[in-house]
Design an enzyme around this catalytic site. Structure first.
Site, PDB file in Angstrom:
ATOM      1  N   ASP A 181       0.843  -1.197   0.000  1.00  0.00           N
ATOM      2  CA  ASP A 181       0.000   0.000   0.000  1.00  0.00           C
ATOM      3  C   ASP A 181       0.874   1.242   0.000  1.00  0.00           C
ATOM      4  O   ASP A 181       0.562   2.242  -0.647  1.00  0.00           O
ATOM      5  CB  ASP A 181      -0.899   0.020   1.241  1.00  0.00           C
ATOM      6  CG  ASP A 181      -2.055  -0.957   1.107  1.00  0.00           C
ATOM      7  OD1 ASP A 181      -2.148  -1.605   0.056  1.00  0.00           O
ATOM      8  OD2 ASP A 181      -2.841  -1.057   2.059  1.00  0.00           O
ATOM      9  N   SER A 240     -13.863   7.956  -2.454  1.00  0.00           N
ATOM     10  CA  SER A 240     -12.714   7.437  -1.731  1.00  0.00           C
ATOM     11  C   SER A 240     -12.394   8.418  -0.600  1.00  0.00           C
ATOM     12  O   SER A 240     -13.196   9.308  -0.313  1.00  0.00           O
ATOM     13  CB  SER A 240     -11.550   7.312  -2.698  1.00  0.00           C
ATOM     14  OG  SER A 240     -10.481   6.684  -2.064  1.00  0.00           O
ATOM     15  N   GLU A 280     -12.801   7.055  13.970  1.00  0.00           N
ATOM     16  CA  GLU A 280     -13.229   5.644  13.929  1.00  0.00           C
ATOM     17  C   GLU A 280     -12.218   4.793  13.169  1.00  0.00           C
ATOM     18  O   GLU A 280     -11.371   5.329  12.454  1.00  0.00           O
ATOM     19  CB  GLU A 280     -14.606   5.571  13.259  1.00  0.00           C
ATOM     20  CG  GLU A 280     -14.575   6.062  11.806  1.00  0.00           C
ATOM     21  CD  GLU A 280     -15.960   6.228  11.194  1.00  0.00           C
ATOM     22  OE1 GLU A 280     -16.788   6.943  11.799  1.00  0.00           O
ATOM     23  OE2 GLU A 280     -16.190   5.641  10.123  1.00  0.00           O
ATOM     24  N   LYS A 299     -10.389   2.581  10.376  1.00  0.00           N
ATOM     25  CA  LYS A 299     -10.461   2.417   8.922  1.00  0.00           C
ATOM     26  C   LYS A 299     -10.309   0.927   8.650  1.00  0.00           C
ATOM     27  O   LYS A 299      -9.218   0.364   8.794  1.00  0.00           O
ATOM     28  CB  LYS A 299      -9.352   3.210   8.232  1.00  0.00           C
ATOM     29  CG  LYS A 299      -9.439   3.103   6.720  1.00  0.00           C
ATOM     30  CD  LYS A 299      -8.494   4.065   6.050  1.00  0.00           C
ATOM     31  CE  LYS A 299      -8.688   4.106   4.550  1.00  0.00           C
ATOM     32  NZ  LYS A 299      -8.606   2.809   3.901  1.00  0.00           N
ATOM     33  N   ASP A 341      -9.913  -2.543   6.911  1.00  0.00           N
ATOM     34  CA  ASP A 341      -9.219  -2.974   5.702  1.00  0.00           C
ATOM     35  C   ASP A 341     -10.010  -4.100   5.046  1.00  0.00           C
ATOM     36  O   ASP A 341      -9.712  -5.277   5.220  1.00  0.00           O
ATOM     37  CB  ASP A 341      -7.802  -3.435   6.067  1.00  0.00           C
ATOM     38  CG  ASP A 341      -6.912  -3.468   4.846  1.00  0.00           C
ATOM     39  OD1 ASP A 341      -7.324  -2.949   3.785  1.00  0.00           O
ATOM     40  OD2 ASP A 341      -5.799  -4.018   4.948  1.00  0.00           O
ATOM     41  N   TYR A 353     -20.882   2.537   7.615  1.00  0.00           N
ATOM     42  CA  TYR A 353     -20.348   3.808   8.100  1.00  0.00           C
ATOM     43  C   TYR A 353     -20.775   5.040   7.299  1.00  0.00           C
ATOM     44  O   TYR A 353     -20.255   6.122   7.524  1.00  0.00           O
ATOM     45  CB  TYR A 353     -18.830   3.766   8.161  1.00  0.00           C
ATOM     46  CG  TYR A 353     -18.184   3.225   6.898  1.00  0.00           C
ATOM     47  CD1 TYR A 353     -18.347   3.855   5.675  1.00  0.00           C
ATOM     48  CD2 TYR A 353     -17.406   2.071   6.944  1.00  0.00           C
ATOM     49  CE1 TYR A 353     -17.772   3.358   4.529  1.00  0.00           C
ATOM     50  CE2 TYR A 353     -16.821   1.554   5.799  1.00  0.00           C
ATOM     51  CZ  TYR A 353     -17.013   2.208   4.600  1.00  0.00           C
ATOM     52  OH  TYR A 353     -16.443   1.704   3.460  1.00  0.00           O
ATOM     53  N   LYS A 389      -3.416   7.084   7.806  1.00  0.00           N
ATOM     54  CA  LYS A 389      -2.832   5.752   7.607  1.00  0.00           C
ATOM     55  C   LYS A 389      -1.774   5.491   8.678  1.00  0.00           C
ATOM     56  O   LYS A 389      -0.897   6.334   8.894  1.00  0.00           O
ATOM     57  CB  LYS A 389      -2.172   5.661   6.224  1.00  0.00           C
ATOM     58  CG  LYS A 389      -3.144   5.751   5.060  1.00  0.00           C
ATOM     59  CD  LYS A 389      -3.929   4.455   4.908  1.00  0.00           C
ATOM     60  CE  LYS A 389      -4.552   4.328   3.541  1.00  0.00           C
ATOM     61  NZ  LYS A 389      -3.715   3.785   2.517  1.00  0.00           N
ATOM     62  N   CYS A 396      23.341 -14.326 -15.688  1.00  0.00           N
ATOM     63  CA  CYS A 396      21.948 -14.692 -15.393  1.00  0.00           C
ATOM     64  C   CYS A 396      21.916 -16.040 -14.671  1.00  0.00           C
ATOM     65  O   CYS A 396      22.458 -17.026 -15.178  1.00  0.00           O
ATOM     66  CB  CYS A 396      21.155 -14.786 -16.701  1.00  0.00           C
ATOM     67  SG  CYS A 396      19.503 -15.477 -16.478  1.00  0.00           S
ATOM     68  N   CYS A 456      20.169 -18.690 -17.233  1.00  0.00           N
ATOM     69  CA  CYS A 456      20.731 -19.175 -18.501  1.00  0.00           C
ATOM     70  C   CYS A 456      22.222 -18.882 -18.647  1.00  0.00           C
ATOM     71  O   CYS A 456      22.843 -19.294 -19.624  1.00  0.00           O
ATOM     72  CB  CYS A 456      19.967 -18.586 -19.686  1.00  0.00           C
ATOM     73  SG  CYS A 456      20.226 -16.820 -19.890  1.00  0.00           S
ATOM     74  N   CYS A 485      18.744  -9.764 -18.064  1.00  0.00           N
ATOM     75  CA  CYS A 485      19.306 -10.831 -18.878  1.00  0.00           C
ATOM     76  C   CYS A 485      18.902 -10.519 -20.311  1.00  0.00           C
ATOM     77  O   CYS A 485      17.715 -10.474 -20.630  1.00  0.00           O
ATOM     78  CB  CYS A 485      18.740 -12.174 -18.440  1.00  0.00           C
ATOM     79  SG  CYS A 485      19.098 -13.462 -19.632  1.00  0.00           S
ATOM     80  N   CYS A 536      16.157 -17.585 -22.639  1.00  0.00           N
ATOM     81  CA  CYS A 536      16.383 -17.705 -21.191  1.00  0.00           C
ATOM     82  C   CYS A 536      15.168 -18.404 -20.561  1.00  0.00           C
ATOM     83  O   CYS A 536      14.044 -17.901 -20.658  1.00  0.00           O
ATOM     84  CB  CYS A 536      16.569 -16.318 -20.564  1.00  0.00           C
ATOM     85  SG  CYS A 536      16.596 -16.374 -18.762  1.00  0.00           S
TER      86      CYS A 536
HETATM   87  S1  IVH Z   1     -16.092   6.682   4.821  1.00  0.00           S
HETATM   88  C1  IVH Z   1     -17.777   9.392   1.641  1.00  0.00           C
HETATM   89  N1  IVH Z   1     -15.329   5.211   6.855  1.00  0.00           N
HETATM   90  O1  IVH Z   1     -11.671   3.260   2.970  1.00  0.00           O
HETATM   91  C2  IVH Z   1     -16.880   8.665   2.582  1.00  0.00           C
HETATM   92  N2  IVH Z   1     -14.559   4.608   4.699  1.00  0.00           N
HETATM   93  O2  IVH Z   1      -9.559   4.515   1.460  1.00  0.00           O
HETATM   94  C3  IVH Z   1     -16.835   7.233   2.322  1.00  0.00           C
HETATM   95  N3  IVH Z   1     -13.172   2.587   4.660  1.00  0.00           N
HETATM   96  O3  IVH Z   1     -13.597   3.822   0.096  1.00  0.00           O
HETATM   97  C4  IVH Z   1     -15.877   6.480   3.109  1.00  0.00           C
HETATM   98  N4  IVH Z   1     -13.267   2.176   6.814  1.00  0.00           N
HETATM   99  O4  IVH Z   1     -13.997   1.621   1.453  1.00  0.00           O
HETATM  100  C5  IVH Z   1     -15.248   5.393   5.525  1.00  0.00           C
HETATM  101  N5  IVH Z   1     -14.772   3.981   8.725  1.00  0.00           N
HETATM  102  C6  IVH Z   1     -14.708   4.168   7.420  1.00  0.00           C
HETATM  103  C7  IVH Z   1     -13.976   3.296   6.588  1.00  0.00           C
HETATM  104  C8  IVH Z   1     -13.919   3.557   5.222  1.00  0.00           C
HETATM  105  C9  IVH Z   1     -12.799   1.762   5.651  1.00  0.00           C
HETATM  106  C10 IVH Z   1     -12.771   2.428   3.263  1.00  0.00           C
HETATM  107  C11 IVH Z   1     -13.831   2.769   2.238  1.00  0.00           C
HETATM  108  C12 IVH Z   1     -13.210   3.880   1.432  1.00  0.00           C
HETATM  109  C13 IVH Z   1     -11.753   3.614   1.627  1.00  0.00           C
HETATM  110  C14 IVH Z   1     -10.892   4.821   1.315  1.00  0.00           C
END
Ligand code: IVH
Length: 741
Positions: A35, A85, A114, A116, A118, A226, A320, A414, A417, A433, A439
């Site tokens: 990432d 996003s 809150e 995030k 994954d 969310y 992040k 290489c 080969c 190579c 190869c």
């Molecule tokens: S809010 C309009 N809240 O992270 C706002 N997204 O990297 C919409 N994600 O596309 C997103 N946890 O898929 C929101 N607590 C959270 C989240 C969250 C994970 C994801 C979501 C978003 C992505 C962006």
């Protein structure tokens, strides 16, 4: 290939990389970069576009979200409201800067903090309280209809509870596989001798996009919601709690939807920092993986004022987490050669668990990187994973050195080969190579690519089969010494082959109890006969009774027949897939589709000059040059000739009986049509001489509008482009413009 100093070339290169990695991330191919590395590419692309705004076309990945994929077998559905996003913050300063942007003065705004999660985003549409659809994010505008699979997720209610149930609502959330369930699933796979999954996120993605809902049902997926997308309260009237972000979670919970148990409402940077630190310290204590925290302005009125950029809300930001680090020992540095011939040193380490999975090897990219990191063979090294798949060696723990460590030198030849490695052009950091033609390592990579999903999609032609065909164990000679012979393979070629079983992570041969390399014969089925009376004994019983087989007969395995069948089927696949299979640099599915649609036959592609190629939409000068260069190499042309002679289709299958009713017209289709899929609309337009475009502009002649059409229909009206419904479109196809109008 691309010149780092030419912004246009660098831009094209970055766009391509970002798109490829996005497609992997959102599709079901495993990501190949971390990432963190992805974020770096995207950041460079944004910076470049900020400096050269003329490069930022509306379809640049900086302006879009996620990835649109066709041909997945799921119906595509347009979201009523776009799925956005989030912009990223990597440090507290970024959070402070964001806070200053959202409040008149930093600290004035109440913020929701809150986890995030994954996982993968999902949009759940409820009409009059009934779940009618579950759709993946896709490109943010259009996603895939995965309702059948969503219905297998136990925590998603079919019917909303409470008395404030809206007429229509799109509920947005994240589907995930709980860490405990992921570990259990992997333990079972390992026990069954199968390869484990890389991480919970990929497993969840693969599970949600299963063609067979029964498979999805067997994985205990879960969801956290969310956000809200489109919302019409209808008769119930609005729920006043929906005026704040934290109130939305109460509303969602009241409807019976799962929400996070770790949402906090905070004010001021101090409290925000505390919440971020708590989530980071407890990241592995939550039921799901998290890769950061999300901060959102609580007041929905203020959210409305702040609005959105083209891809993300201004009222929210994702913080992040920095990558996690562990220590392990670097046992050796080996060199791998991939399909492009690049020789990549990678560290082989004592296995160690980092961010939830076991790591044994990590790429070191090239000799300069090894030098810059200053690692010696035998060092204790710092290893990190940015919360996901790709591990990285950060550097040595110098204090732990014993004096026994040894400097590593890049081999001059290489490892596959023996050809001397060389820079492709002066000043390149990577060594390659140069023996592309024979190869074995490169050939194996290319053959594997031919079988991959974005190329000819040949089910059994994966890593092991590609290795068997190109690098079988002695004394067998490889049935393929280049890809030209792929479609001429016979059972006789396949059956004798044996391959060395390799560790999928380190690439090192696996050994049997006697220390010999383990072998597999993927194309053999061995039938053994035993003396009368011993047929029904187990192998152990026979061994203890000292009974040996009478004789054995070798038959072709089911795998061998499948491979030949699949190769036969591949011969009639679309021209663009054949083009992708030729392994031209930079020429992936997007460019190949464009070239194949425009030129229609391999013959015309081969004859086309760089100018003609570069003029095709979706193809730029770099790709054009790459195609030209490829055809200049005689053994490349031999591949095309050999495949054509073996019966591979080398032209678009166009119905020549169709009248070219759309000659010179550019048509955009949007929304879902009853009688066409997204691909068949394009096909219908192209086969009648028209051009199928993706976005509406003043050069568009018609916009065909189906159900749930979004912004493109509005854009057509704004520009005064004629809009056709499906019936008028069919008339247009059959009889040309006068009939449509
Ligand atoms: S809010 C309009 N809240 O992270 C706002 N997204 O990297 C919409 N994600 O596309 C997103 N946890 O898929 C929101 N607590 C959270 C989240 C969250 C994970 C994801 C979501 C978003 C992505 C962006």
């Amino acid at each position: 290939m691309s010149d780092q100093n030419d912004p246009r070339a660098r831009h094209q290169d970055l766009v391509q990389q970002v798109e490829e990695h996005r497609a992997r991330y959102y599709g079901d191919d495993a990501p190949t970069i971390s990432d963190g590395e992805y974020d770096a590419l995207e950041r460079e692309l944004r910076a470049l576009e900020a400096e050269h705004p003329e490069l930022a076309e509306p379809d640049s990945p900086t302006q879009t979200v996620g990835s649109a994929r066709g041909e997945t077998g799921f119906a595509s559905v347009q979201h009523r409201e776009r799925m956005m996003s989030l912009d990223n913050a990597f440090a507290l300063e970024d959070v402070e800067a964001w806070l200053a942007r959202v409040g008149k003065e930093a600290g004035e705004q109440t913020i929701v903090c809150e986890p995030k999660i994954d996982g993968l985003s999902i949009s759940l549409t409820y009409e009059d309280g009934e779940l009618v659809r579950g759709v993946t994010r896709g490109d943010g505008t259009t996603g895939e209809d995965v309702t059948a699979n969503v219905l297998t997720i136990a925590s998603i209610p079919r019917t909303l509870s409470g008395d404030h149930v809206p007429r229509i609502v799109e509920v947005r959330g994240e589907v995930f596989l709980p860490v405990a369930a992921f570990e259990e699933l992997n333990a079972r796979l390992l026990e069954a001798g199968k390869d484990p999954y890389a991480n919970p996120r990929n497993t969840a993605a693969g599970s949600l996009r299963q063609k067979d809902p029964a498979v999805t049902a067997s994985r205990p997926l879960d969801v956290t919601t969310y956000a809200l997308g489109a919302l019409e309260w209808g008769e119930a009237g609005p729920d006043p709690r929906a005026d704040t972000q934290h109130g939305i979670y109460e509303v969602l919970a009241g409807w019976g939807l799962p929400v996070s148990a770790h949402v906090r409402t905070v004010t001021g940077i101090g409290a925000i920092e505390e919440c971020l630190a708590w989530l980071e310290d407890n990241r592995h204590a939550l039921v799901h993986e998290i890769d950061g925290a999300v901060l959102k302005v609580d007041d929905r009125g203020v959210q409305g004022e702040l609005g959105f950029t083209s891809r993300a809300p201004r009222w929210a930001i994702a913080y992040k987490f920095p990558p996690e680090e562990v220590h392990t020992r670097l046992i050796a540095i080996e060199v791998g050669v991939g399909r492009t011939g690049r020789a990549t040193p990678y560290g082989v380490m004592e296995p160690v668990t980092v961010a939830g999975s076991t790591v044994r090897q990590a790429t070191l990219h090239n000799q300069d990187v090894v030098r810059a990191k200053g690692v010696l063979v035998g060092d204790t090294v710092v290893l990190r994973k940015a919360g996901d798949v790709i591990p990285e060696i950060v550097g040595p723990v110098v204090a732990a050195r014993t004096g026994q460590e040894q400097e590593w030198v890049m081999p001059t030849d290489c490892p596959s080969c023996g050809t001397p490695l060389a820079e492709q052009k002066e000043g390149d950091k990577d060594l390659r190579c140069p023996n592309a033609q024979t190869c074995p390592a490169q050939l194996q990579g290319r053959v594997e690519h031919i079988g991959s999903r974005g190329a000819l999609d040949i089910e059994v032609l994966g890593e092991v089969t590609a290795a068997a065909l190109t690098r079988p164990a002695e004394p067998e000679r490889p049935p393929l010494t280049n890809e030209a012979g792929l479609f001429d393979l016979t059972l006789e070629d396949l059956v004798p082959i044996k391959v060395v079983v390799r560790d999928s992570e380190t690439g090192l041969p696996k050994l049997d109890d006697e220390g010999n390399a383990k072998m597999r014969a993927p194309f053999q089925r061995v039938e053994k006969t035993y003396p009368p009376g011993a047929e029904d004994m187990t192998p152990a019983e026979r061994r203890s009774a000292g009974i040996r087989k009478d004789h054995e007969v070798i038959h072709p395995s089911a795998n061998a027949f499948t491979l030949l069948d699949e190769l036969e089927k591949a011969k009639t696949k679309d021209l663009w897939r054949v083009l992708v299979s030729l392994n031209m640099r930079h020429v992936g599915p997007v460019a190949s589709r464009a070239v194949a649609a425009e030129l229609g036959s391999m013959e015309r592609i081969r004859e086309a000059d760089a100018e003609t190629l570069a003029a095709i939409e979706g193809v730029g000068p770099i790709i054009a040059e790459s195609i030209r260069e490829w055809f200049e190499v005689p053994w490349h042309r031999d591949i095309v000739d050999a495949w054509a002679a073996a019966g591979v289709r080398m032209a678009e299958e166009r119905d020549l009986s169709l009248e070219r009713t759309l000659e010179g017209l550019t048509i955009v289709a949007t929304g879902s049509l009853d009688g066409f899929t997204r691909d068949s609309v394009k096909e219908a337009i192209i086969s009648r001489g028209g051009k199928a475009a993706g976005s509406v502009s003043k050069n568009t002649d018609y916009v065909v509008v189906g159900a749930n059409a979004g912004s493109k229909a509005a854009k057509a009206e704004e520009l005064g482009v004629p809009v056709l419904d499906e019936a008028a479109f069919v008339r247009l196809l059959e009889q040309g413009p006068p009939a449509a109008e």
